[in-house]
Write a protein that holds these residues in place. Structure first.
Motif, PDB file in Angstrom:
ATOM      1  N   ARG A 134       0.836  -1.200   0.000  1.00 25.13           N
ATOM      2  CA  ARG A 134       0.000   0.000   0.000  1.00 25.13           C
ATOM      3  C   ARG A 134       0.868   1.245   0.000  1.00 25.13           C
ATOM      4  NH1 ARG A 134      -5.120   0.958  -1.147  1.00 25.13           N
ATOM      5  NH2 ARG A 134      -5.090   2.747   0.237  1.00 25.13           N
ATOM      6  N   LEU A 135       0.335   2.324  -0.584  1.00 27.21           N
ATOM      7  CA  LEU A 135       1.038   3.603  -0.577  1.00 27.21           C
ATOM      8  C   LEU A 135       0.753   4.422   0.670  1.00 27.21           C
ATOM      9  CD1 LEU A 135       0.674   5.032  -4.197  1.00 27.21           C
ATOM     10  CD2 LEU A 135       2.776   4.954  -2.877  1.00 27.21           C
ATOM     11  N   ASP A 136      -0.390   4.178   1.300  1.00 24.10           N
ATOM     12  CA  ASP A 136      -0.756   5.030   2.443  1.00 24.10           C
ATOM     13  C   ASP A 136      -0.869   4.196   3.721  1.00 24.10           C
ATOM     14  OD1 ASP A 136      -3.095   3.668   2.103  1.00 24.10           O
ATOM     15  OD2 ASP A 136      -4.073   5.297   1.018  1.00 24.10           O
ATOM     16  N   ASP A 137      -1.482   4.767   4.725  1.00 28.48           N
ATOM     17  CA  ASP A 137      -1.512   4.105   6.034  1.00 28.48           C
ATOM     18  C   ASP A 137      -2.788   3.300   6.243  1.00 28.48           C
ATOM     19  OD1 ASP A 137      -3.311   6.123   6.255  1.00 28.48           O
ATOM     20  OD2 ASP A 137      -2.581   6.879   8.169  1.00 28.48           O
ATOM     21  N   LEU A 138      -3.290   2.740   5.135  1.00 27.72           N
ATOM     22  CA  LEU A 138      -4.478   1.904   5.257  1.00 27.72           C
ATOM     23  C   LEU A 138      -4.116   0.570   5.919  1.00 27.72           C
ATOM     24  CD1 LEU A 138      -7.539   1.965   4.059  1.00 27.72           C
ATOM     25  CD2 LEU A 138      -6.635   0.267   2.503  1.00 27.72           C
ATOM     26  N   LEU A 139      -4.895   0.206   6.925  1.00 23.49           N
ATOM     27  CA  LEU A 139      -4.715  -1.113   7.548  1.00 23.49           C
ATOM     28  C   LEU A 139      -5.875  -1.986   7.081  1.00 23.49           C
ATOM     29  CD1 LEU A 139      -4.001  -0.091  11.281  1.00 23.49           C
ATOM     30  CD2 LEU A 139      -2.413  -0.125   9.359  1.00 23.49           C
ATOM     31  N   ILE A 140      -5.583  -3.164   6.571  1.00 21.98           N
ATOM     32  CA  ILE A 140      -6.650  -4.064   6.131  1.00 21.98           C
ATOM     33  C   ILE A 140      -6.737  -5.197   7.151  1.00 21.98           C
ATOM     34  CG2 ILE A 140      -7.577  -5.450   4.252  1.00 21.98           C
ATOM     35  CD1 ILE A 140      -5.938  -3.792   2.319  1.00 21.98           C
ATOM     36  N   LEU A 141      -7.804  -5.139   7.944  1.00 20.53           N
ATOM     37  CA  LEU A 141      -7.968  -6.089   9.057  1.00 20.53           C
ATOM     38  C   LEU A 141      -9.201  -6.937   8.796  1.00 20.53           C
ATOM     39  CD1 LEU A 141      -7.416  -3.374  11.825  1.00 20.53           C
ATOM     40  CD2 LEU A 141      -5.712  -5.008  11.025  1.00 20.53           C
ATOM     41  N   ASN A 142      -9.008  -8.223   8.657  1.00 18.41           N
ATOM     42  CA  ASN A 142     -10.108  -9.140   8.361  1.00 18.41           C
ATOM     43  C   ASN A 142     -10.954  -8.673   7.180  1.00 18.41           C
ATOM     44  OD1 ASN A 142      -9.258 -10.766  10.428  1.00 18.41           O
ATOM     45  ND2 ASN A 142     -10.618  -9.827  11.942  1.00 18.41           N
ATOM     46  N   GLY A 143     -10.285  -8.240   6.135  1.00 13.82           N
ATOM     47  CA  GLY A 143     -10.974  -7.885   4.902  1.00 13.82           C
ATOM     48  C   GLY A 143     -11.588  -6.506   4.879  1.00 13.82           C
ATOM     49  N   ARG A 144     -11.488  -5.761   5.961  1.00 10.39           N
ATOM     50  CA  ARG A 144     -12.085  -4.414   5.985  1.00 10.39           C
ATOM     51  C   ARG A 144     -10.987  -3.377   6.127  1.00 10.39           C
ATOM     52  NH1 ARG A 144     -17.066  -3.208   9.282  1.00 10.39           N
ATOM     53  NH2 ARG A 144     -17.433  -1.930   7.451  1.00 10.39           N
ATOM     54  N   ASN A 145     -11.221  -2.250   5.452  1.00 12.68           N
ATOM     55  CA  ASN A 145     -10.212  -1.193   5.411  1.00 12.68           C
ATOM     56  C   ASN A 145     -10.379  -0.224   6.577  1.00 12.68           C
ATOM     57  OD1 ASN A 145      -9.623  -2.377   3.028  1.00 12.68           O
ATOM     58  ND2 ASN A 145     -10.440  -0.767   1.742  1.00 12.68           N
ATOM     59  N   HIS A 146      -9.271   0.109   7.211  1.00 13.86           N
ATOM     60  CA  HIS A 146      -9.288   1.103   8.303  1.00 13.86           C
ATOM     61  C   HIS A 146      -8.046   1.972   8.158  1.00 13.86           C
ATOM     62  CE1 HIS A 146     -12.418  -1.136  10.504  1.00 13.86           C
ATOM     63  NE2 HIS A 146     -11.791  -2.191  10.026  1.00 13.86           N
ATOM     64  N   TYR A 147      -8.226   3.278   8.205  1.00 10.85           N
ATOM     65  CA  TYR A 147      -7.064   4.157   8.176  1.00 10.85           C
ATOM     66  C   TYR A 147      -6.470   4.262   9.573  1.00 10.85           C
ATOM     67  CZ  TYR A 147      -7.759   5.363   3.385  1.00 10.85           C
ATOM     68  OH  TYR A 147      -7.847   5.272   2.031  1.00 10.85           O
ATOM     69  N   ALA A 148      -5.137   4.114   9.648  1.00 14.16           N
ATOM     70  CA  ALA A 148      -4.459   4.128  10.944  1.00 14.16           C
ATOM     71  C   ALA A 148      -4.754   5.429  11.696  1.00 14.16           C
ATOM     72  CB  ALA A 148      -2.960   3.950  10.740  1.00 14.16           C
ATOM     73  N   HIS A 149      -4.741   6.551  10.983  1.00 15.92           N
ATOM     74  CA  HIS A 149      -4.940   7.831  11.677  1.00 15.92           C
ATOM     75  C   HIS A 149      -6.343   7.944  12.251  1.00 15.92           C
ATOM     76  CE1 HIS A 149      -7.017   9.423   8.135  1.00 15.92           C
ATOM     77  NE2 HIS A 149      -6.054   8.883   7.416  1.00 15.92           N
ATOM     78  N   ASP A 150      -7.276   7.236  11.621  1.00 15.90           N
ATOM     79  CA  ASP A 150      -8.648   7.224  12.103  1.00 15.90           C
ATOM     80  C   ASP A 150      -8.736   6.457  13.431  1.00 15.90           C
ATOM     81  OD1 ASP A 150     -11.156   8.122  11.463  1.00 15.90           O
ATOM     82  OD2 ASP A 150     -11.771   6.242  10.542  1.00 15.90           O
ATOM     83  N   LEU A 151      -8.017   5.354  13.498  1.00 18.13           N
ATOM     84  CA  LEU A 151      -8.008   4.552  14.727  1.00 18.13           C
ATOM     85  C   LEU A 151      -7.277   5.306  15.841  1.00 18.13           C
ATOM     86  CD1 LEU A 151      -7.203   0.999  13.272  1.00 18.13           C
ATOM     87  CD2 LEU A 151      -9.405   2.146  13.508  1.00 18.13           C
ATOM     88  N   GLU A 152      -6.207   6.013  15.470  1.00 18.04           N
ATOM     89  CA  GLU A 152      -5.459   6.801  16.466  1.00 18.04           C
ATOM     90  C   GLU A 152      -6.342   7.942  16.994  1.00 18.04           C
ATOM     91  OE1 GLU A 152      -2.210   7.709  13.918  1.00 18.04           O
ATOM     92  OE2 GLU A 152      -1.459   5.658  14.012  1.00 18.04           O
ATOM     93  N   PHE A 153      -7.151   8.511  16.099  1.00 12.38           N
ATOM     94  CA  PHE A 153      -8.062   9.597  16.498  1.00 12.38           C
ATOM     95  C   PHE A 153      -9.072   9.088  17.540  1.00 12.38           C
ATOM     96  CE2 PHE A 153     -11.901  12.210  15.802  1.00 12.38           C
ATOM     97  CZ  PHE A 153     -11.362  13.467  16.058  1.00 12.38           C
TER      98      PHE A 153
END
Lengths: 564, 91
Positions: free
Chosen positions: A446-465
Motif C-alpha cells: 500500500r502507498l498510504d496508512d491503510l490497515l486491512i484487518l479481516n478484509g475491511r479497510n481502516h485508516y491508521a490515523h482514524d483509529l489513532e483519532f
C-alpha cells in the motif's frame, strides 16, 4: 466495444428493469435463501417484489423523491434485501450501513455514525425497532423519518419509478470510522457492466449456486452475493456474518446441502475455516468450482494450507482463486482464470524494496517474497501501473495500481476533494502498489496508512483519532500498526501508546481504557496493546510520528524487553 | 450463578493458554474486552477448544448470549450435566 456503443447498450438498462424482467419470466424462481436465527426465508422474485413493495410504498408516503437518499440499517435477514430494493424501485438511492456489533457501545456507535448519516442527508432510514429506539433517544433532533418493518404500509403493488442508466443506483459506504467513511456513487450502467463482464469471466450458468456469509454493507457481499445473483438468476444462500464467525463451518454445511459452486471471502476467512475444523470433521465440498479470495492481500501460503486441509473433502488447488476488487470499480477489476490455478511468483524482496522491481528468483535465494497473481482485468477495464507523476511503468516495475473503464464509480458522494484526489483523468488511483506482467496483476503493498484487518479497510490515523483523549496516555503519542499473523491469515491490530505512568495497576487500567475505547468507537479489538515511556515512538524528519520507523523499532529483536 | 470449581479452572486454563494471559487475572466476571486478542474470531476458536477439551457441545443459539467467563462456565456446566444425564440414561 466503443464507449459510445457501451452507453447506448445500457441506455434503457437499469437494475430495476432487469429484476422486473426476471419477475415477468420466472416469478417463482429462487433468488435467495436467507438463514436468520432459527428461520429460513426462501425468497423468489415474486416474494422479493412483494417485500420490496412495502418499502417502496413507505418511500412514496414520506415524499421521497427521485434520487433522494435512503439509509438501510438492518440486521441480517430478508428485510435488509426488501428495504434496499424497495428504495431502488421507488427511484431513491439506497445505501446499506453496518449495524453496531454486539459489543459496541450504542452511544459511541451513534456518535460515530452521526456525521456520516448527516452527510448522506437521507429522507428516510429503514431500521429495526431496537436501533430506532437508540437513534431517537441519542439524537432527538434527528430530522429524517425513521421507519421499522412494523410501521410499513400494507401493499403488494410495486411502484416502478423510471430512472436512466446514468443515474446513481446506490451508494457503497467504505468501512472506517467517521472521518474516512466515503459513499462510493455507483451508477446503474457501471453496475450492469460489472455484472455482465464478471458473469462472463466466471462463465456463470444456471447450474451455479452461491453461498455467502458476507455482510451486505461490504462491496464483496453486496455485489457478488446479492446483486450478481438477483441480476443473473443464479440463486444465493446466505447466513449471518455473526453466526458464521462463531461457527465458521456452518458455511460447509450449506455448501454440502445446496451443492454450491461459488464462494467469495477474504483471506482471513480461509484461515478461520482452517483453524476451526476438527480432524474428524467431513463435508463433501466437491461441488465448489471456485472459492474466491478477495478484499485483502491474497496469501499463497493460506490457499496452499486450505487446499491441503480440505483436499480430502473435495477441494482442489485449481478451485481456489483470486480477485482484485474495490467499491470504486463497483467490485472486481481483475479475476484469476477459473480454468487454471492462480500463478504464484517468487520475487527478490531486496530488489523489490531497493529498486522497485519484481525480479523473479529461486525460492532458495536469501531474501524472497511470494506474490499471488490476481489475474487479468475484466473485459472493458484497463489496469496500469503508474509512477508518482502519472507515467505508465513497464512490466515488473512497482508502482501504483490504476484502473480505468466503464465500471468506475462517479466518485465519493458530497466529498469532491476526496474524489478529485483519486479519480483523475478517467483513472482511479487505488493507492495499492503492484506490478504487471503480460497483463497479469500482482499486488505487493500500500502507498498510504491503510490497515486491512479481516478484509475491511481502516485508516491508521482514524483509529489513532479514536484514542485521542484516552485517560492515561500522552495526547497525540499513540500509533496504530498492523502485522501479518499467519495463524489468522490476516493482519492484526497493534496499538503503541506512550504514558508517564509506571505503576503496574495503573498501566493495566490504561490498557483496558484503550481496549474499551477502540471497541466502542470502531468495533475493533486490538491484538496487542503496548504502553511505552515518553519519546519511545519514532518521529520522521518533519517531526511527525513515523509509522514506518516505529514499526521498524517495534520489530527489532532487542526491543521486546521494553514493551509493557 | 452456580459454578463448581472444576469447569471454571479448566476453562481459565484454556483461556490462559489461548491468549497467553495470567490465569490468576481471570474471574467469573472477566469479559473478552479484558483480554488482549480476544476478538470474535478468537472467540470461535476458544469455543471449539473448550468443547474439545471438555468433550461437550455448546448449543449453537446460546453462544450469542455470552458476556463473561461466568456465562461460559455456566453454559459448560449445563452441557456437562446434560452429558452426565444421557450417560446415566444409557447405562
Amino acid at each position: 466495444m466503443s464507449l459510445l456503443s457501451f452507453w447506448k447498450k445500457y441506455d434503457q438498462d437499469t437494475v430495476t428493469q432487469r429484476i422486473l424482467h426476471h419477475l415477468d419470466e420466472t416469478p417463482d424462481r429462487l433468488y435467495a435463501r436467507v438463514h436468520a436465527g432459527d428461520e429460513t426465508h426462501s425468497i423468489s422474485y415474486r416474494r422479493l417484489a412483494e417485500g420490496a413493495a412495502r418499502y417502496a410504498a413507505a418511500c412514496q408516503l414520506t415524499q421521497v423523491s427521485h434520487g433522494d437518499r435512503v439509509i438501510v440499517l438492518c440486521d441480517h435477514g430478508p428485510d435488509l434485501l426488501y428495504a434496499f430494493f424497495g428504495a431502488m424501485f421507488a427511484g431513491a438511492v439506497p445505501t446499506i450501513l453496518a449495524p453496531p456489533s454486539p459489543r459496541q457501545d450504542p452511544v459511541h456507535f451513534w456518535r460515530g455514525q452521526r456525521e456520516v448519516i448527516d452527510r448522506i442527508d437521507a429522507q428516510i432510514v429503514f431500521t429495526t425497532s431496537k436501533l430506532k429506539t437508540e437513534l431517537v433517544s441519542i439524537s432527538p433532533d434527528f430530522e429524517a423519518t425513521v421507519m421499522t418493518p412494523a410501521e410499513l404500509p400494507e401493499t403488494a403493488s410495486l411502484p416502478v419509478v423510471p430512472v436512466s442508466s446514468q443515474e446513481i443506483a446506490f451508494l457503497q459506504h467504505s468501512s472506517g470510522t467517521t472521518g474516512t467513511k466515503k459513499g462510493v456513487m455507483i451508477s446503474h450502467a457501471a453496475l450492469l457492466h460489472q455484472i455482465d463482464a464478471y458473469s462472463n469471466r466466471l462463465s456463470l450458468s444456471s447450474d451455479d449456486h452461491i453461498v455467502s456469509w458476507l455482510p451486505l454493507y461490504h462491496d464483496m457481499g453486496l455485489i457478488a452475493c446479492c446483486l450478481l445473483p438477483v441480476l443473473t438468476g443464479v440463486p444465493v444462500t446466505m447466513i449471518s456474518p455473526f453466526e458464521w464467525t462463531l461457527r465458521p463451518t456452518s458455511l460447509f454445511d450449506l455448501i454440502e446441502r445446496t451443492k454450491a459452486t461459488l464462494v467469495w471471502q477474504p483471506n482471513f476467512a480461509f484461515q478461520h475455516l482452517i483453524n476451526c475444523v476438527r480432524h474428524d470433521d467431513h463435508w463433501d465440498l466437491s461441488s465448489v468450482r471456485a472459492f474466491i479470495d478477495c478484499s485483502e492481500r491474497c496469501r499463497p501460503e493460506t490457499l496452499d494450507l486450505f487446499a491441503k486441509t480440505f483436499g480430502p473433502m473435495g477441494i482442489q488447488k485449481r478451485s481456489l482463486h483470486t480477485c482484485y476488487a474495490m467499491a470504486e470499480t463497483v467490485f472486481a477489476a481483475t479475476q484469476s482464470n477459473l480454468d487454471a490455478t492462480p500463478r504464484a511468483e517468487t520475487i527478490d524482496s531486496t530488489a523489490l524494496l531497493d529498486e522497485g522491481v519484481a525480479r523473479p528468483t529461486l525460492e532458495t535465494h536469501v531474501a524472497t517474497k511470494q506474490v499471488l497473481s490476481c489475474g487479468h482485468p475484466l473485459d472493458g477495464l484497463t489496469v496500469l501501473i503508474m509512477d508518482e507523476n502519472g507515467n505508465r511503468l513497464p512490466d515488473r516495475r512497482i508502482g501504483e495500481v490504476c484502473v480505468s473503464g466503464p465500471c468506475l464509480a462517479r466518485g465519493y458522494d458530497r466529498q469532491p476533494d476526496k474524489s478529485n484526489a483519486v479519480f483523475r483523468e478517467g483513472w482511479y488511483h487505488t493507492r495499492d502498489l503492484g506490478y504487471l506482467t503480460n497483463g497479469e496483476l500482482f499486488v505487493t503493498g500500500r502507498l498510504d496508512d491503510l490497515l486491512i484487518l479481516n478484509g475491511r479497510n481502516h485508516y491508521a490515523h482514524d483509529l489513532e483519532f479514536a484514542l485521542r483523549d484516552t485517560s492515561g496516555i500522552i495526547p497525540g503519542r499513540v500509533i496504530a500498526l498492523s502485522r501479518y499473523r499467519a495463524e489468522t491469515g490476516s493482519d492484526a491490530l497493534i496499538v503503541l501508546a506512550e504514558t508517564r505512568e509506571n505503576d503496574a495497576a495503573a498501566l493495566k487500567v490504561i490498557k483496558k481504557n484503550i481496549r474499551d475505547r477502540m471497541v466502542d468507537e470502531t468495533g475493533l479489538v486490538p491484538a496487542s496493546i503496548h504502553l511505552l515511556p515518553p519519546l519511545w515512538l519514532r518521529k520522521s524528519t518533519s517531526g511527525k510520528i513515523s509509522r514506518e520507523a516505529t514499526l521498524e523499532k517495534y520489530l527489532s529483536p532487542d526491543i521486546s524487553e521494553e514493551l509493557l | 450463578m452456580s459454578t463448581s470449581l472444576a469447569p471454571f479452572d479448566r476453562i481459565c486454563t484454556i483461556i490462559s493458554d489461548e491468549f497467553n494471559c495470567p490465569q490468576a487475572d481471570l474471574t467469573l466476571s472477566t469479559t473478552a474486552e479484558d483480554v488482549d486478542g480476544w476478538d470474535s474470531l478468537a472467540h470461535a476458536r476458544l469455543i471449539m477448544t473448550i468443547e474439545d477439551r471438555l468433550a461437550i457441545r455448546f448449543p449453537g443459539d446460546k453462544l450469542f448470549d455470552l458476556d463473561c467467563v461466568g456465562d461460559l462456565v455456566g453454559l459448560a456446566e449445563e452441557a456437562l450435566s446434560l452429558l452426565e444425564k444421557s450417560t446415566h440414561g444409557n447405562s
